[in-house]
Design a protein around this motif. Structure first.
Motif, PDB file in Angstrom:
ATOM      1  N   UNK A  54      10.168 -12.163   0.559  1.00  0.00           N
ATOM      2  CA  UNK A  54      10.018 -11.689   1.931  1.00  0.00           C
ATOM      3  C   UNK A  54       8.735 -10.888   2.075  1.00  0.00           C
ATOM      4  N   UNK A  55       8.329 -10.701   3.338  1.00  0.00           N
ATOM      5  CA  UNK A  55       7.209  -9.830   3.676  1.00  0.00           C
ATOM      6  C   UNK A  55       7.710  -8.814   4.691  1.00  0.00           C
ATOM      7  N   UNK A  56       7.357  -7.551   4.472  1.00  0.00           N
ATOM      8  CA  UNK A  56       7.757  -6.474   5.362  1.00  0.00           C
ATOM      9  C   UNK A  56       6.524  -5.745   5.851  1.00  0.00           C
ATOM     10  N   UNK A  57       6.575  -5.216   7.062  1.00  0.00           N
ATOM     11  CA  UNK A  57       5.506  -4.351   7.535  1.00  0.00           C
ATOM     12  C   UNK A  57       5.571  -3.025   6.803  1.00  0.00           C
ATOM     13  N   UNK A  58       6.746  -2.395   6.837  1.00  0.00           N
ATOM     14  CA  UNK A  58       6.988  -1.133   6.151  1.00  0.00           C
ATOM     15  C   UNK A  58       8.223  -1.289   5.275  1.00  0.00           C
ATOM     16  N   UNK A  59       8.225  -0.612   4.144  1.00  0.00           N
ATOM     17  CA  UNK A  59       9.392  -0.623   3.262  1.00  0.00           C
ATOM     18  C   UNK A  59       9.575   0.772   2.692  1.00  0.00           C
ATOM     19  N   UNK A  60      10.818   1.162   2.564  1.00  0.00           N
ATOM     20  CA  UNK A  60      11.164   2.454   1.989  1.00  0.00           C
ATOM     21  C   UNK A  60      12.067   2.211   0.792  1.00  0.00           C
ATOM     22  N   UNK A  99       5.998   2.237   1.635  1.00  0.00           N
ATOM     23  CA  UNK A  99       4.948   1.239   1.455  1.00  0.00           C
ATOM     24  C   UNK A  99       4.642   0.571   2.789  1.00  0.00           C
ATOM     25  N   UNK A 100       3.414   0.115   2.957  1.00  0.00           N
ATOM     26  CA  UNK A 100       3.011  -0.723   4.092  1.00  0.00           C
ATOM     27  C   UNK A 100       2.508  -2.049   3.560  1.00  0.00           C
ATOM     28  N   UNK A 101       2.520  -3.070   4.435  1.00  0.00           N
ATOM     29  CA  UNK A 101       2.048  -4.417   4.068  1.00  0.00           C
ATOM     30  C   UNK A 101       2.725  -4.866   2.777  1.00  0.00           C
ATOM     31  N   UNK A 102       4.036  -4.830   2.790  1.00  0.00           N
ATOM     32  CA  UNK A 102       4.832  -5.008   1.573  1.00  0.00           C
ATOM     33  C   UNK A 102       5.320  -6.430   1.386  1.00  0.00           C
ATOM     34  N   UNK A 103       5.246  -6.888   0.146  1.00  0.00           N
ATOM     35  CA  UNK A 103       5.810  -8.184  -0.250  1.00  0.00           C
ATOM     36  C   UNK A 103       6.882  -7.933  -1.298  1.00  0.00           C
ATOM     37  N   UNK A 104       7.992  -8.672  -1.183  1.00  0.00           N
ATOM     38  CA  UNK A 104       9.105  -8.548  -2.123  1.00  0.00           C
ATOM     39  C   UNK A 104       9.134  -9.775  -3.031  1.00  0.00           C
ATOM     40  N   UNK A 105       9.238  -9.543  -4.337  1.00  0.00           N
ATOM     41  CA  UNK A 105       9.295 -10.628  -5.314  1.00  0.00           C
ATOM     42  C   UNK A 105      10.594 -10.535  -6.106  1.00  0.00           C
ATOM     43  N   UNK A 122       0.845  -1.185   0.000  1.00  0.00           N
ATOM     44  CA  UNK A 122       0.000   0.000   0.000  1.00  0.00           C
ATOM     45  C   UNK A 122       0.880   1.235   0.000  1.00  0.00           C
ATOM     46  N   UNK A 123       0.674   2.110  -0.970  1.00  0.00           N
ATOM     47  CA  UNK A 123       1.459   3.332  -1.088  1.00  0.00           C
ATOM     48  C   UNK A 123       1.081   4.294   0.033  1.00  0.00           C
ATOM     49  N   UNK A 124       2.041   4.630   0.882  1.00  0.00           N
ATOM     50  CA  UNK A 124       1.792   5.545   1.996  1.00  0.00           C
ATOM     51  C   UNK A 124       2.261   6.955   1.700  1.00  0.00           C
ATOM     52  N   UNK A 125       3.372   7.077   0.992  1.00  0.00           N
ATOM     53  CA  UNK A 125       3.840   8.409   0.623  1.00  0.00           C
ATOM     54  C   UNK A 125       4.844   8.306  -0.503  1.00  0.00           C
ATOM     55  N   UNK A 126       4.963   9.405  -1.227  1.00  0.00           N
ATOM     56  CA  UNK A 126       5.951   9.538  -2.285  1.00  0.00           C
ATOM     57  C   UNK A 126       6.326  11.013  -2.344  1.00  0.00           C
ATOM     58  N   UNK A 127       7.625  11.290  -2.536  1.00  0.00           N
ATOM     59  CA  UNK A 127       8.048  12.685  -2.588  1.00  0.00           C
ATOM     60  C   UNK A 127       8.517  13.060  -3.991  1.00  0.00           C
TER      61      UNK A 127
END
Length: 84
Positions: free
Chosen positions: A65-71, A52-58, A40-45
């Motif tokens: 992997x699964x992350x709570x937050x990712x930057x 991102x929140x609720x992030x999955x890495x492919x 889920x996109x939380x912010x972009x500058x």
């Protein structure tokens, strides 16, 4: 649109308008390395730095992997796509 072409949803929007429309919605972010993040996109500058929140890495199409937050640093981003 003329000649029977179907108008796209993002037609006529600038990038900032598109990004503000997809805030807090599911997106796919592809990096220059080929790694894909879905969350889920939380912010972009202005530099395209992304939170991102609720992030999955492919990697190579496989969930790694699964992350709570990712930057993600903006200079690594190839594209951001809104999920339907």
């Amino acid at each position: 649109m003329e000649n029977g072409n179907v108008a796209t949803q993002a037609e006529g929007k600038d990038p900032a308008g598109f990004l503000s429309d997809i805030l807090f919605k599911p997106v796919t972010v592809k990096l220059n390395s080929g790694v894909v993040y879905k969350g889920e996109l939380q912010s972009v500058d202005g530099y395209m730095n992304i939170a991102l929140e609720k992030t999955e890495e492919y990697v190579n199409g496989a969930k790694r992997r699964t992350y709570g937050d990712a930057f993600v640093r903006g200079n690594n981003v190839m594209y951001i796509s809104a999920e339907s």
